[in-house]
Write a protein that holds these residues in place. Structure first.
Motif, PDB file in Angstrom:
ATOM      1  N   LEU A   6       0.828  -1.204   0.000  1.00 24.49           N
ATOM      2  CA  LEU A   6       0.000   0.000   0.000  1.00 24.49           C
ATOM      3  C   LEU A   6       0.863   1.254   0.000  1.00 24.49           C
ATOM      4  O   LEU A   6       0.598   2.190  -0.748  1.00 24.49           O
ATOM      5  CB  LEU A   6      -0.939  -0.002   1.202  1.00 24.49           C
ATOM      6  CG  LEU A   6      -1.873   1.197   1.324  1.00 24.49           C
ATOM      7  CD1 LEU A   6      -2.828   1.250   0.142  1.00 24.49           C
ATOM      8  CD2 LEU A   6      -2.637   1.137   2.630  1.00 24.49           C
ATOM      9  N   THR A   7       1.896   1.271   0.827  1.00 23.65           N
ATOM     10  CA  THR A   7       2.758   2.456   0.869  1.00 23.65           C
ATOM     11  C   THR A   7       3.506   2.643  -0.443  1.00 23.65           C
ATOM     12  O   THR A   7       3.724   3.766  -0.875  1.00 23.65           O
ATOM     13  CB  THR A   7       3.757   2.393   2.039  1.00 23.65           C
ATOM     14  OG1 THR A   7       4.538   1.224   1.921  1.00 23.65           O
ATOM     15  CG2 THR A   7       3.048   2.428   3.371  1.00 23.65           C
ATOM     16  N   ALA A   8       3.891   1.563  -1.093  1.00 25.41           N
ATOM     17  CA  ALA A   8       4.569   1.673  -2.389  1.00 25.41           C
ATOM     18  C   ALA A   8       3.602   2.178  -3.457  1.00 25.41           C
ATOM     19  O   ALA A   8       3.970   3.013  -4.285  1.00 25.41           O
ATOM     20  CB  ALA A   8       5.155   0.326  -2.794  1.00 25.41           C
ATOM     21  N   ARG A   9       2.373   1.701  -3.433  1.00 26.47           N
ATOM     22  CA  ARG A   9       1.393   2.107  -4.445  1.00 26.47           C
ATOM     23  C   ARG A   9       0.936   3.546  -4.281  1.00 26.47           C
ATOM     24  O   ARG A   9       0.441   4.145  -5.232  1.00 26.47           O
ATOM     25  CB  ARG A   9       0.176   1.191  -4.397  1.00 26.47           C
ATOM     26  CG  ARG A   9       0.467  -0.170  -4.933  1.00 26.47           C
ATOM     27  CD  ARG A   9      -0.777  -1.003  -4.974  1.00 26.47           C
ATOM     28  NE  ARG A   9      -0.456  -2.336  -5.444  1.00 26.47           N
ATOM     29  CZ  ARG A   9      -1.343  -3.250  -5.684  1.00 26.47           C
ATOM     30  NH1 ARG A   9      -2.618  -3.000  -5.494  1.00 26.47           N
ATOM     31  NH2 ARG A   9      -0.980  -4.442  -6.099  1.00 26.47           N
ATOM     32  N   THR A  10       1.050   4.090  -3.087  1.00 22.71           N
ATOM     33  CA  THR A  10       0.593   5.465  -2.858  1.00 22.71           C
ATOM     34  C   THR A  10       1.754   6.441  -2.710  1.00 22.71           C
ATOM     35  O   THR A  10       1.538   7.589  -2.332  1.00 22.71           O
ATOM     36  CB  THR A  10      -0.290   5.539  -1.596  1.00 22.71           C
ATOM     37  OG1 THR A  10       0.472   5.107  -0.467  1.00 22.71           O
ATOM     38  CG2 THR A  10      -1.535   4.711  -1.762  1.00 22.71           C
ATOM     39  N   HIS A  11       2.963   6.001  -2.991  1.00 21.56           N
ATOM     40  CA  HIS A  11       4.112   6.900  -2.858  1.00 21.56           C
ATOM     41  C   HIS A  11       4.045   7.969  -3.939  1.00 21.56           C
ATOM     42  O   HIS A  11       3.845   7.672  -5.105  1.00 21.56           O
ATOM     43  CB  HIS A  11       5.428   6.125  -2.964  1.00 21.56           C
ATOM     44  CG  HIS A  11       6.587   6.923  -2.476  1.00 21.56           C
ATOM     45  ND1 HIS A  11       7.150   7.926  -3.218  1.00 21.56           N
ATOM     46  CD2 HIS A  11       7.246   6.897  -1.301  1.00 21.56           C
ATOM     47  CE1 HIS A  11       8.137   8.473  -2.533  1.00 21.56           C
ATOM     48  NE2 HIS A  11       8.218   7.868  -1.366  1.00 21.56           N
ATOM     49  N   PRO A  12       4.210   9.227  -3.569  1.00 16.42           N
ATOM     50  CA  PRO A  12       4.052  10.313  -4.535  1.00 16.42           C
ATOM     51  C   PRO A  12       5.070  10.303  -5.676  1.00 16.42           C
ATOM     52  O   PRO A  12       4.789  10.828  -6.743  1.00 16.42           O
ATOM     53  CB  PRO A  12       4.175  11.585  -3.698  1.00 16.42           C
ATOM     54  CG  PRO A  12       4.727  11.168  -2.394  1.00 16.42           C
ATOM     55  CD  PRO A  12       4.451   9.728  -2.218  1.00 16.42           C
ATOM     56  N   ARG A  13       6.223   9.713  -5.497  1.00 21.16           N
ATOM     57  CA  ARG A  13       7.200   9.655  -6.585  1.00 21.16           C
ATOM     58  C   ARG A  13       6.966   8.461  -7.505  1.00 21.16           C
ATOM     59  O   ARG A  13       7.444   8.454  -8.615  1.00 21.16           O
ATOM     60  CB  ARG A  13       8.618   9.572  -6.024  1.00 21.16           C
ATOM     61  CG  ARG A  13       9.099  10.887  -5.437  1.00 21.16           C
ATOM     62  CD  ARG A  13      10.617  10.856  -5.364  1.00 21.16           C
ATOM     63  NE  ARG A  13      11.129  11.989  -4.661  1.00 21.16           N
ATOM     64  CZ  ARG A  13      11.537  13.115  -5.258  1.00 21.16           C
ATOM     65  NH1 ARG A  13      11.475  13.231  -6.546  1.00 21.16           N
ATOM     66  NH2 ARG A  13      12.004  14.108  -4.531  1.00 21.16           N
ATOM     67  N   GLN A  14       6.274   7.448  -7.016  1.00 22.58           N
ATOM     68  CA  GLN A  14       6.128   6.229  -7.792  1.00 22.58           C
ATOM     69  C   GLN A  14       4.716   5.998  -8.320  1.00 22.58           C
ATOM     70  O   GLN A  14       4.514   5.109  -9.130  1.00 22.58           O
ATOM     71  CB  GLN A  14       6.545   5.027  -6.938  1.00 22.58           C
ATOM     72  CG  GLN A  14       7.990   5.108  -6.521  1.00 22.58           C
ATOM     73  CD  GLN A  14       8.348   4.041  -5.501  1.00 22.58           C
ATOM     74  OE1 GLN A  14       7.501   3.313  -5.032  1.00 22.58           O
ATOM     75  NE2 GLN A  14       9.621   3.981  -5.154  1.00 22.58           N
ATOM     76  N   SER A  15       3.754   6.728  -7.855  1.00 24.82           N
ATOM     77  CA  SER A  15       2.381   6.505  -8.295  1.00 24.82           C
ATOM     78  C   SER A  15       1.922   7.659  -9.172  1.00 24.82           C
ATOM     79  O   SER A  15       2.501   8.739  -9.174  1.00 24.82           O
ATOM     80  CB  SER A  15       1.461   6.355  -7.095  1.00 24.82           C
ATOM     81  OG  SER A  15       1.401   7.559  -6.382  1.00 24.82           O
ATOM     82  N   GLY A  16       0.848   7.424  -9.863  1.00 31.71           N
ATOM     83  CA  GLY A  16       0.300   8.448 -10.742  1.00 31.71           C
ATOM     84  C   GLY A  16      -0.768   9.273 -10.057  1.00 31.71           C
ATOM     85  O   GLY A  16      -0.892   9.291  -8.826  1.00 31.71           O
ATOM     86  N   LEU A  17      -1.572   9.910 -10.878  1.00 31.98           N
ATOM     87  CA  LEU A  17      -2.610  10.804 -10.389  1.00 31.98           C
ATOM     88  C   LEU A  17      -3.732  10.034  -9.678  1.00 31.98           C
ATOM     89  O   LEU A  17      -4.208  10.464  -8.620  1.00 31.98           O
ATOM     90  CB  LEU A  17      -3.191  11.609 -11.551  1.00 31.98           C
ATOM     91  CG  LEU A  17      -4.309  12.583 -11.204  1.00 31.98           C
ATOM     92  CD1 LEU A  17      -3.792  13.660 -10.268  1.00 31.98           C
ATOM     93  CD2 LEU A  17      -4.893  13.183 -12.459  1.00 31.98           C
TER      94      LEU A  17
END
Length: 145
Positions: A6-17
C-alpha cells in the motif's frame, strides 16, 4: 494487500494521479468520520446545558464575567465585550459556559474534520516526496564491489 504494498502504491514519486486522488478521497472519508466524532463528543460534553441570554458584567483574571440564567459564569473570549452587552450563552450543569456560537454543528464539525485530515495527508505526502529519492533502475548490489 500488505502495508508495504500500500505504501509503495501510494508513494508520490512512484504513483500516478489516480492513486494520489484515492489517498485524498480516503482522507476526506476519514475526515467525515472525525467530524461526526467531534459532533458526538460536543453533544455529550454539553448535554443538559441550558441556553439563555447573558449580560456582560465585567472581566476578571480568568475571563469575561457574564450573568446568565441566574448564575454568574466566566467566558473565555478573544474579544472582551463592553459591560452591558448581551450574549447568548450556554451553561452546563457543572458550571461551564460558552457562547452558543461555539456549539458544534454538522457543518463546522465536518469542515474541521475534513480540513484536518486532508491537511495532514498533504503534509505527509509532501514529506514522503521530499525525503525520498527517485527509484533507480540499477539492480540491488550493482554498486557493491
Amino acid at each position: 494487500m500488505a502495508l508495504s504494498d500500500l505504501t509503495a502504491r501510494t508513494h508520490p514519486r512512484q504513483s500516478g494521479l489516480v492513486p494520489q486522488l484515492a489517498v485524498l478521497v480516503a482522507a476526506v472519508v476519514l475526515g467525515l468520520a472525525l467530524g461526526v466524532a467531534l459532533l458526538v463528543a460536543d453533544a455529550r460534553s454539553w448535554s443538559g446545558a441550558t441556553s439563555s441570554v447573558g449580560t456582560v458584567t465585567g472581566r476578571n483574571d480568568t475571563g469575561v464575567v457574564v450573568a446568565a440564567g441566574g448564575r454568574t459564569v466566566t467566558l473565555h473570549l478573544a474579544r472582551v465585550p463592553k459591560p452591558g452587552t448581551q450574549i447568548q450563552v450556554e451553561v452546563s450543569p457543572d458550571g461551564r459556559a460558552r457562547p452558543t456560537s461555539y456549539e458544534q454543528t454538522l457543518g463546522k464539525a465536518t469542515r474541521d474534520g475534513v480540513g484536518l485530515t486532508v491537511l495532514l495527508t498533504v503534509v505527509v505526502q509532501l514529506y514522503r516526496y521530499a525525503v525520498t529519492r527517485r527509484p533507480t533502475t540499477e539492480p540491488e548490489g550493482a554498486l557493491e564491489g
